[in-house]
Design a protein around this motif. Structure first.
Motif: not given
Ligand SMILES: C=C(O[C@@H]1C=C(C(=O)O)C=C[C@H]1O)C(=O)O
Length: 105
Positions: A35, A46, A54-55, A59, A62, A88, A91, A95
């Motif tokens: 993952r 991105k 972040a999105d 999220e 999900q 997340v 993550v 990012h």
């Protein structure tokens, strides 16, 4: 069956469960590694195209999906949500780091 026999049997059952637990933990580590391999690539994509790390709407989808899956499989949905959020968050931190590195730190 005397007490010694029952403890011996219990130890054998415990060892069998622990062998399965160890296999499951190994699978979790491999799945998480895979993952993170994907999310690292997403982070580069991105950062290259100026998209935000972040999105929140993704999220939210999900979380709703994983809560449903958890419920269906007798896992606590609150735990599933906390676990996803934990992953997340890490993550997004990656990012942000990738984007910062791309823009000269
Ligand atoms: C991986 C992404 O970036 C972030 C991390 C996510 C994840 O780990 O699943 C989901 C949404 C984003 O906040 C993405 O946008 O798909």
């Amino acid at each position: 069956m005397n007490d010694d026999d029952s403890v011996t049997r219990a130890r054998k059952i415990l060892a069998d469960y622990r062998a399965s637990i160890d296999n499951i933990d190994a699978a979790l580590i491999y799945m998480l590694a895979e993952r993170f391999r994907c999310t690292q690539a997403v982070g580069v994509l991105k950062a290259t195209h100026g998209l935000p790390p972040a999105d929140p709407s993704r999220e939210a989808e999900q979380i709703a999906r994983l809560r449903r899956l958890a419920d269906e499989s007798q896992l606590d949905p609150d735990f599933a949500e906390k676990f996803l959020n934990f992953v997340v968050r890490e993550v997004i931190r990656h990012h942000e780091q990738i984007a910062a590195d791309k823009n000269g730190g």
